[in-house]
Design a protein around this motif. Structure first.
Motif, PDB file in Angstrom:
ATOM      1  N   PRO A  33       0.826  -1.215   0.000  1.00  0.00           N
ATOM      2  CA  PRO A  33       0.000   0.000   0.000  1.00  0.00           C
ATOM      3  C   PRO A  33       0.862   1.267   0.000  1.00  0.00           C
ATOM      4  N   ALA A  34       0.408   2.272  -0.737  1.00  0.00           N
ATOM      5  CA  ALA A  34       1.147   3.541  -0.833  1.00  0.00           C
ATOM      6  C   ALA A  34       1.374   4.155   0.542  1.00  0.00           C
ATOM      7  N   LYS A  35       0.413   4.029   1.453  1.00  0.00           N
ATOM      8  CA  LYS A  35       0.590   4.624   2.788  1.00  0.00           C
ATOM      9  C   LYS A  35       1.758   3.982   3.523  1.00  0.00           C
ATOM     10  N   ASN A  36       1.997   2.681   3.312  1.00  0.00           N
ATOM     11  CA  ASN A  36       3.141   2.009   3.938  1.00  0.00           C
ATOM     12  C   ASN A  36       4.457   2.495   3.341  1.00  0.00           C
ATOM     13  N   ILE A  37       4.456   2.722   2.041  1.00  0.00           N
ATOM     14  CA  ILE A  37       5.665   3.219   1.375  1.00  0.00           C
ATOM     15  C   ILE A  37       5.990   4.616   1.893  1.00  0.00           C
ATOM     16  N   ILE A  38       4.995   5.471   1.950  1.00  0.00           N
ATOM     17  CA  ILE A  38       5.212   6.844   2.417  1.00  0.00           C
ATOM     18  C   ILE A  38       5.714   6.850   3.856  1.00  0.00           C
ATOM     19  N   GLN A  39       5.143   5.994   4.707  1.00  0.00           N
ATOM     20  CA  GLN A  39       5.569   5.942   6.110  1.00  0.00           C
ATOM     21  C   GLN A  39       7.009   5.473   6.252  1.00  0.00           C
ATOM     22  N   SER A  40       7.532   4.766   5.269  1.00  0.00           N
ATOM     23  CA  SER A  40       8.904   4.262   5.353  1.00  0.00           C
ATOM     24  C   SER A  40       9.944   5.280   4.878  1.00  0.00           C
ATOM     25  N   LEU A  41       9.507   6.413   4.374  1.00  0.00           N
ATOM     26  CA  LEU A  41      10.413   7.413   3.807  1.00  0.00           C
ATOM     27  C   LEU A  41      10.919   8.370   4.870  1.00  0.00           C
ATOM     28  N   GLY A  42      12.161   8.241   5.259  1.00  0.00           N
ATOM     29  CA  GLY A  42      12.795   9.201   6.161  1.00  0.00           C
ATOM     30  C   GLY A  42      11.913   9.629   7.308  1.00  0.00           C
ATOM     31  N   GLY A  43      11.770  10.931   7.474  1.00  0.00           N
ATOM     32  CA  GLY A  43      10.966  11.497   8.543  1.00  0.00           C
ATOM     33  C   GLY A  43       9.746  12.213   7.999  1.00  0.00           C
ATOM     34  N   GLN A  44       9.125  12.989   8.840  1.00  0.00           N
ATOM     35  CA  GLN A  44       7.908  13.706   8.475  1.00  0.00           C
ATOM     36  C   GLN A  44       8.102  14.666   7.292  1.00  0.00           C
ATOM     37  N   PRO A  45       9.218  15.402   7.195  1.00  0.00           N
ATOM     38  CA  PRO A  45       9.375  16.301   6.038  1.00  0.00           C
ATOM     39  C   PRO A  45       9.354  15.550   4.702  1.00  0.00           C
ATOM     40  N   GLU A  46      10.008  14.390   4.644  1.00  0.00           N
ATOM     41  CA  GLU A  46      10.026  13.604   3.407  1.00  0.00           C
ATOM     42  C   GLU A  46       8.642  13.043   3.096  1.00  0.00           C
ATOM     43  N   GLN A  47       7.954  12.584   4.128  1.00  0.00           N
ATOM     44  CA  GLN A  47       6.609  12.050   3.927  1.00  0.00           C
ATOM     45  C   GLN A  47       5.660  13.141   3.430  1.00  0.00           C
ATOM     46  N   ASP A  48       5.755  14.321   4.026  1.00  0.00           N
ATOM     47  CA  ASP A  48       4.906  15.434   3.597  1.00  0.00           C
ATOM     48  C   ASP A  48       5.231  15.863   2.174  1.00  0.00           C
ATOM     49  N   MET A  49       6.507  15.834   1.802  1.00  0.00           N
ATOM     50  CA  MET A  49       6.900  16.225   0.451  1.00  0.00           C
ATOM     51  C   MET A  49       6.232  15.316  -0.580  1.00  0.00           C
ATOM     52  N   VAL A  50       6.170  14.024  -0.302  1.00  0.00           N
ATOM     53  CA  VAL A  50       5.532  13.100  -1.242  1.00  0.00           C
ATOM     54  C   VAL A  50       4.010  13.283  -1.207  1.00  0.00           C
ATOM     55  N   ARG A  51       3.437  13.347  -0.033  1.00  0.00           N
ATOM     56  CA  ARG A  51       1.974  13.481   0.095  1.00  0.00           C
ATOM     57  C   ARG A  51       1.449  14.764  -0.555  1.00  0.00           C
ATOM     58  N   PHE A  52       2.167  15.856  -0.364  1.00  0.00           N
ATOM     59  CA  PHE A  52       1.663  17.157  -0.797  1.00  0.00           C
ATOM     60  C   PHE A  52       2.490  17.766  -1.934  1.00  0.00           C
ATOM     61  N   SER A  53       3.199  16.928  -2.672  1.00  0.00           N
ATOM     62  CA  SER A  53       4.107  17.424  -3.712  1.00  0.00           C
ATOM     63  C   SER A  53       3.406  18.292  -4.741  1.00  0.00           C
ATOM     64  N   HIS A  54       2.192  17.942  -5.118  1.00  0.00           N
ATOM     65  CA  HIS A  54       1.496  18.723  -6.141  1.00  0.00           C
ATOM     66  C   HIS A  54       1.119  20.115  -5.637  1.00  0.00           C
ATOM     67  N   PHE A  55       1.105  20.316  -4.307  1.00  0.00           N
ATOM     68  CA  PHE A  55       0.867  21.647  -3.749  1.00  0.00           C
ATOM     69  C   PHE A  55       2.172  22.408  -3.514  1.00  0.00           C
ATOM     70  N   LEU A  56       3.244  21.668  -3.205  1.00  0.00           N
ATOM     71  CA  LEU A  56       4.506  22.292  -2.804  1.00  0.00           C
ATOM     72  C   LEU A  56       5.458  22.591  -3.954  1.00  0.00           C
ATOM     73  N   SER A  57       5.379  21.826  -5.029  1.00  0.00           N
ATOM     74  CA  SER A  57       6.361  21.990  -6.100  1.00  0.00           C
ATOM     75  C   SER A  57       5.890  23.019  -7.124  1.00  0.00           C
ATOM     76  N   PRO A  58       6.850  23.682  -7.771  1.00  0.00           N
ATOM     77  CA  PRO A  58       6.489  24.641  -8.818  1.00  0.00           C
ATOM     78  C   PRO A  58       5.751  23.925  -9.947  1.00  0.00           C
ATOM     79  N   GLY A  59       4.673  24.484 -10.398  1.00  0.00           N
ATOM     80  CA  GLY A  59       3.917  23.896 -11.491  1.00  0.00           C
ATOM     81  C   GLY A  59       3.032  22.737 -11.082  1.00  0.00           C
ATOM     82  N   GLY A  60       2.957  22.434  -9.786  1.00  0.00           N
ATOM     83  CA  GLY A  60       2.082  21.361  -9.318  1.00  0.00           C
ATOM     84  C   GLY A  60       2.523  19.971  -9.703  1.00  0.00           C
ATOM     85  N   VAL A  61       3.830  19.749  -9.842  1.00  0.00           N
ATOM     86  CA  VAL A  61       4.344  18.436 -10.223  1.00  0.00           C
ATOM     87  C   VAL A  61       4.212  17.472  -9.052  1.00  0.00           C
TER      88      VAL A  61
END
Length: 87
Positions: A33-61
């Motif tokens: 499951p994607a939620k398990n993959i995200i939880q395995s990524l580093g710490g909270q900043p890395e998890q948030d970057m993946v979860r909210f990337s379309h809001f945080l990155s230029p151009g909504g990538v």
């Protein structure tokens, strides 16, 4: 390895180096499951970057989470295939 095959592709040392894909290795038939993959990524900043990337990155990538099958298929096709077919 990817760097040699696709101009512009590099391996990032952290999620803040313009990551576009997180490639996950799995066994045939294994469903992770994607939620398990995200939880395995580093710490909270890395998890948030993946979860909210379309809001945080230029151009909504969006940062795509794909299984290694996607990378294999891209290499065989010699082009970047849609990630949605491999998540």
């Amino acid at each position: 390895m990817i760097e040699a095959l696709y101009a512009g592709a590099t391996e990032a040392e952290n999620f803040f180096d313009r990551v576009t894909h997180v490639i996950v290795f799995h066994n045939d038939g294994q469903n992770i499951p994607a939620k398990n993959i995200i939880q395995s990524l580093g710490g909270q900043p890395e998890q948030d970057m993946v979860r909210f990337s379309h809001f945080l990155s230029p151009g909504g990538v969006k940062i795509n989470i794909v299984f290694h099958d996607w990378l294999d298929a891209c290499l065989k096709a010699r082009t970047i295939l849609p990630a949605e077919d491999y998540d």
